[in-house]
Write an enzyme that holds these catalytic residues in place. Structure first.
Site, PDB file in Angstrom:
ATOM      1  N   ARG A 110      -3.258  13.493 -11.913  1.00 11.60           N
ATOM      2  CA  ARG A 110      -2.675  12.146 -11.813  1.00 11.60           C
ATOM      3  C   ARG A 110      -1.571  11.921 -12.834  1.00 11.60           C
ATOM      4  O   ARG A 110      -0.548  11.293 -12.537  1.00 11.60           O
ATOM      5  CB  ARG A 110      -3.756  11.084 -12.020  1.00 11.60           C
ATOM      6  N   HIS A 167      -4.705  -6.797  -1.959  1.00 11.70           N
ATOM      7  CA  HIS A 167      -5.922  -6.110  -1.532  1.00 11.70           C
ATOM      8  C   HIS A 167      -6.521  -6.865  -0.347  1.00 11.70           C
ATOM      9  O   HIS A 167      -6.610  -8.097  -0.383  1.00 11.70           O
ATOM     10  CB  HIS A 167      -6.923  -6.061  -2.695  1.00 11.70           C
TER      11      HIS A 167
HETATM   12  C1  GAR Z   1      -2.488  -3.771   3.671  1.00  8.27           C
HETATM   13  O1  GAR Z   1      -3.459  -4.328   4.509  1.00  8.27           O
HETATM   14  C2  GAR Z   1      -2.917  -3.865   2.222  1.00  8.27           C
HETATM   15  O2  GAR Z   1      -3.670  -5.012   1.952  1.00  8.27           O
HETATM   16  C3  GAR Z   1      -3.772  -2.636   2.091  1.00  8.27           C
HETATM   17  O3  GAR Z   1      -3.089  -1.642   2.821  1.00  8.27           O
HETATM   18  C4  GAR Z   1      -2.381  -2.260   3.896  1.00  8.27           C
HETATM   19  C5  GAR Z   1      -0.958  -1.762   3.855  1.00  8.27           C
HETATM   20  O4  GAR Z   1      -0.249  -2.149   4.994  1.00  8.27           O
HETATM   21  N1  GAR Z   1      -3.937  -2.251   0.726  1.00  8.27           N
HETATM   22  C6  GAR Z   1      -5.013  -1.644   0.255  1.00  8.27           C
HETATM   23  O5  GAR Z   1      -5.970  -1.350   0.943  1.00  8.27           O
HETATM   24  C7  GAR Z   1      -4.948  -1.352  -1.223  1.00  8.27           C
HETATM   25  N2  GAR Z   1      -6.175  -0.763  -1.669  1.00  8.27           N
HETATM   26  P1  GAR Z   1       1.350  -2.127   4.993  1.00  8.27           P
HETATM   27  O6  GAR Z   1       1.768  -0.723   4.572  1.00  8.27           O
HETATM   28  O7  GAR Z   1       1.721  -2.405   6.413  1.00  8.27           O
HETATM   29  O8  GAR Z   1       1.832  -3.171   4.054  1.00  8.27           O
END
Ligand code: GAR
Length: 196
Positions: free
Chosen positions: A65, A109
């Site tokens: 990381r 989130h």
């Molecule tokens: C979204 O729903 C966001 O809340 C989630 O990933 C998706 C991304 O969609 N994030 C997580 O789960 C973070 N742990 P996008 O690429 O269309 O914005």
């Protein structure tokens, strides 16, 4: 004008909502969209909007990381962001990386934190028999999906919902919530935004 870098891993629909909101009298502008996946569809959406993009493939670092983040920091620091928005960025960041952007890094989130940190939030909410779900924008701290809450939006869980139908309902709210929080935050206001 505040400079905003947006970190993505996938489709970038939240990135697009944020970028499209930063016009007119908005106190910020997007300066970089950065992905850990060179094939992330969101990178093309950023390019189509005339936003600079960069990608650092985390798979080249064999799980190291710190080494991955050292490469990620190069384009990020070069963009000199005032604010960093994680928008569907699916890599866990080290405490050292988070510390570098303390107080100016946000995340969205897909749950009503503090419920359902981590993955598969919608399936877990449905399995628990919850009546509502939602999304949260929070300041990023070293602890996963933790940190001061800057906004939350709620939606009902309806009979027959699947993780997919619920995710779609929540996603619409994400696209309203994140821009609303960013606008306030960029103006120096950390009063939480509540939507329902
Ligand atoms: C979204 O729903 C966001 O809340 C989630 O990933 C998706 C991304 O969609 N994030 C997580 O789960 C973070 N742990 P996008 O690429 O269309 O914005």
């Amino acid at each position: 004008m505040k400079r905003v870098a947006i970190l993505i891993s996938g489709g970038g629909s939240n990135m697009a909502a944020l970028a499209d909101s930063m016009t007119g009298d908005h106190p910020a502008r997007p300066v970089l969209v950065l992905s850990n996946d060179p094939a992330a569809a969101g990178l093309e959406k950023a390019r189509a909007r005339g936003i600079a993009t960069a990608a650092v493939d985390h798979r080249g670092f064999g799980g190291d990381r710190a080494a991955f983040e050292a490469e990620l920091l190069k384009p990020l620091e070069a963009a000199a962001p005032d604010i960093v928005c994680l928008a569907g960025f699916m890599r866990v960041l080290t405490a050292a990386f988070v510390a570098r952007f303390e107080g100016r890094m946000l995340n969205i989130h897909p749950s009503l934190l503090p419920r359902y940190r981590g993955l598969n939030t919608h399936a877990r909410a449905i399995a628990a028999g919850d009546r509502e779900a939602g999304c949260t924008v929070h300041e990023v701290t070293a602890a996963l999906d933790d940190g001061p809450i800057l906004g939350q939006a709620r939606v009902p869980i309806l009979p027959g919902d699947t993780a997919e139908t619920l995710a779609a309902r929540v996603r619409e709210m994400e696209h309203r919530l994140y821009p609303a929080v960013l606008r306030r935050f960029a103006a120096g206001d950390r009063t939480p935004v509540w939507l329902s």
